[in-house]
Write a protein that holds these residues in place. Structure first.
Motif, mmCIF file in Angstrom:
data_model
loop_
_atom_site.group_PDB
_atom_site.id
_atom_site.type_symbol
_atom_site.label_atom_id
_atom_site.label_comp_id
_atom_site.label_asym_id
_atom_site.label_seq_id
_atom_site.Cartn_x
_atom_site.Cartn_y
_atom_site.Cartn_z
ATOM 1 N N SER B 116 0.834 -1.197 0.000
ATOM 2 C CA SER B 116 0.000 0.000 0.000
ATOM 3 C C SER B 116 0.871 1.250 0.000
ATOM 4 C CB SER B 116 -0.939 -0.006 1.195
ATOM 5 O OG SER B 116 -0.205 -0.155 2.389
ATOM 6 N N TYR B 117 2.178 1.054 0.145
ATOM 7 C CA TYR B 117 3.115 2.182 0.083
ATOM 8 C C TYR B 117 3.923 2.021 -1.203
ATOM 9 C CZ TYR B 117 2.277 2.678 5.132
ATOM 10 O OH TYR B 117 1.712 2.836 6.353
ATOM 11 N N THR B 118 4.419 3.148 -1.722
ATOM 12 C CA THR B 118 5.072 3.074 -3.026
ATOM 13 C C THR B 118 6.560 3.427 -2.966
ATOM 14 O OG1 THR B 118 4.326 5.325 -3.430
ATOM 15 C CG2 THR B 118 2.966 3.550 -4.314
ATOM 16 N N GLU B 119 7.109 3.576 -1.754
ATOM 17 C CA GLU B 119 8.505 4.009 -1.622
ATOM 18 C C GLU B 119 9.490 3.064 -2.292
ATOM 19 O OE1 GLU B 119 6.429 3.957 0.965
ATOM 20 O OE2 GLU B 119 6.445 5.955 1.869
ATOM 21 N N SER B 120 9.151 1.772 -2.354
ATOM 22 C CA SER B 120 10.125 0.807 -2.861
ATOM 23 C C SER B 120 10.372 0.942 -4.365
ATOM 24 C CB SER B 120 9.670 -0.614 -2.533
ATOM 25 O OG SER B 120 8.458 -0.900 -3.189
#
Lengths: 203, 353
Positions: B116-120
């Motif tokens: 649900s996070y896009t930092e990677s």
């Protein structure tokens, strides 16, 4: 241009006549979810009757389109695109929701369409949005636009949310079901409107 | 099918609510392993670590934390929750989890998710616009690696594999691969088609939130020819097991509200979840697993009845719940909640627990 209501009257259906379907695509993306939705519509429609499809990507019409304030300003290529939409047997108006409604570029295309060119013309509405809360764009934004044109807007319109797609491929079977129902409603009407010859002498 | 109950963590590094002090990452990795050990000792079935690439979480490399947990535990299954597969190399994922599987004598699992996070994505050089295609292709490769060795495979996003020897292999027959699903119809359909077990995530909302997700999953699995009754579903939700109803809510609320404020922005800013909204989310008709042991039992049984889940994984540390309270809740979950739920589900299904 003086297209009249009479020009868009149902043409007698000739044997082997195909429905000339024109998609007006209001998405800037390639590929796009909006076209992913329309692809499903075209697939099902193609299974119901013979048709030929063309597509106008409003975001790819270029400066001859974006710089035009009125119909007289457009370049010949843009004029051809507008004619294509005006002469369609079935117009599919498809757009994503941007900033709460269809994109300005999509509206700009219809601002250049002749006031009476779509009268009594079957128009199918399709839209995509980030979430289901955008679904009423069909009824509150797109439908009134074609009501202005006095178009024969198909009763069931199609909406899909971002979560209904894997990338740009529509997966949600419930939307497939809705499309089937919506197209079945008008299949006979569309068969009657099929004509592979030019619709009007002055078009 | 035996009902499994577990816990998961993101390794939250959150400022203390009263002092404002941040726990050190060293402290948090130790506490994370301590949670795994405690969960194992009280007989819980699953321990999960989520993947987040930010300094407010210590869990950017779940495989390494799970490997450490493997050394401190005996029986509990060890899973990522989730592995952000879209921005991972499936070969590396397999190698790491197969190694955990050897270290733990066959207890490793993977929950593959989109995250649900896009930092990677920028960290590993992936384009966010390939989000869906990357996930589909990487999941395909991971499943093929699991099925056969050596492997010849070709895709769009990484170099092709030609007769590639990918080692080690699983300790036992296989490593379970679940798919993490947040509730989009497309994820439910594609997971069902593959016949993979589905890990449902529920942040906030009514307990019935995933009814359509589960229906679509089962429909598409059946259509693809999978045995629907053999498919496993788990519910992964936030919660806290307190001594009493009131104590559970009072303990969980300030941390959870902070976690939501830090992670769920409105107009670019954190919104503090009002207590009234939290209390509504804690009611029997809502999804949050907070309350007394009896309330948690009731709600897990409600989840079982609604969705046919055979696993529940609770996240209790969101927003920086202190370790002491976290360990107490783990103990209640293992000793007071889990045995009753397992027995009741077995009775419902006509088995003995």
């Amino acid at each position: 241009m003086t297209t009249s209501v009479v020009d868009a009257e149902p043409a007698a259906r000739m044997d082997g006549a195909a429905l000339r379907v024109v998609v007006v695509n209001g998405s800037p993306n390639q590929p796009s979810k909006t076209m992913g939705l329309v692809d499903v519509v075209l697939d099902m429609l193609g299974g119901m009757l013979p048709m030929e499809t063309s597509r106008i990507d409003v975001y790819r019409l270029g400066p001859g389109f974006t710089g035009a304030i009125g119909r007289d300003d457009v370049t010949p290529e843009v004029e051809a695109a507008l004619r294509l939409a005006e002469d369609a047997d079935l117009l599919i108006a498809a757009a994503p929701v941007f900033r709460g409604t269809y994109p300005g570029m999509f509206k700009h295309f219809f601002d250049l369409v002749d006031q009476y060119a779509l009268a009594n013309k079957p128009v199918l509405l399709a839209a995509t949005g980030g979430g289901d809360h955008h679904a009423l764009v069909l009824e509150h934004a797109l439908r009134p636009l074609f009501a202005f044109f006095q178009a024969l807007t198909v009763p069931v319109a199609f909406f899909a949310s971002a979560g209904d797609f894997d990338g740009t491929r529509l997966l949600n079977p419930r939307i497939y079901g809705r499309i089937e129902v919506g197209l079945a409603d008008v299949a006979d009407l569309l068969k009657a409107r099929a004509t592979s010859s030019p619709a009007t002498p002055d078009a | 099918m035996a009902f499994e109950i577990g816990i998961m963590t993101f390794g939250e590094i959150t400022a203390d609510l009263t002092t404002g002090a941040l726990p050190s990452p060293r402290q948090r990795v130790r506490e994370t392993i301590e949670q795994a050990k405690a969960a194992d000792e009280v007989g819980l079935d699953v321990f999960g670590v989520g993947e987040h690439h930010r300094s407010d979480f210590v869990g950017s490399a779940p495989a390494i934390l799970l490997a450490a947990a493997a050394e401190q535990t005996k029986r509990i299954r060890l899973t990522s929750s989730v592995t952000v597969l879209s921005s991972e190399d499936p070969v590396r994922v397999w190698e790491q989890f197969a190694t955990i599987d050897l270290l733990s004598a066959g207890r490793a699992e993977i929950i593959a998710g989109r995250g649900s996070y896009t930092e990677s994505f920028p960290l590993f050089g992936y384009d966010l616009s390939d989000y869906a295609d990357l996930f589909r292709e990487n999941l395909d490769l991971l499943l093929k690696i699991r099925e056969q060795n050596p492997l010849t495979w070709k895709g769009r996003f990484r170099a092709p594999l030609v007769d590639a020897d990918i080692a080690p292999r699983a300790d036992g027959a296989t490593i379970p691969v679940w798919v993490g699903v947040g509730g989009s119809p497309a994820s439910a359909v594609s997971t069902g088609r593959l016949g993979l077990p589905m890990a449902l995530a529920l942040l906030l909302g009514p307990i019935t939130f995933h009814e359509q997700t589960v229906a679509l999953y089962r429909e598409s699995a059946a259509k693809a020819g999978h045995d629907v009754d053999a498919l496993r579903i788990s519910i992964n939700a936030h919660g806290y097991v307190g001594r009493t109803s009131q104590e559970a809510r009072d303990v969980m609320y300030p941390y959870f509200a902070k976690g939501i404020a830090d992670n769920n922005h409105q107009r670019g800013k954190g919104l503090l979840l009002p207590r009234a909204a939290f209390d509504a989310q804690s009611s029997p008709g809502a999804g949050l697993l907070v309350g007394s042991p009896q309330e948690i039992i009731d709600k897990l049984l409600a989840y079982h009845e609604l969705y046919g889940v055979s696993r529940a994984i609770m996240q209790m540390g969101f927003g920086g719940l202190p370790q002491k309270e976290h360990l107490e809740a783990i103990e209640r979950l293992g000793t007071e909640v889990a045995p009753v739920v397992r027995r009741e589900v077995a009775a419902r299904e006509g088995r003995t627990a």
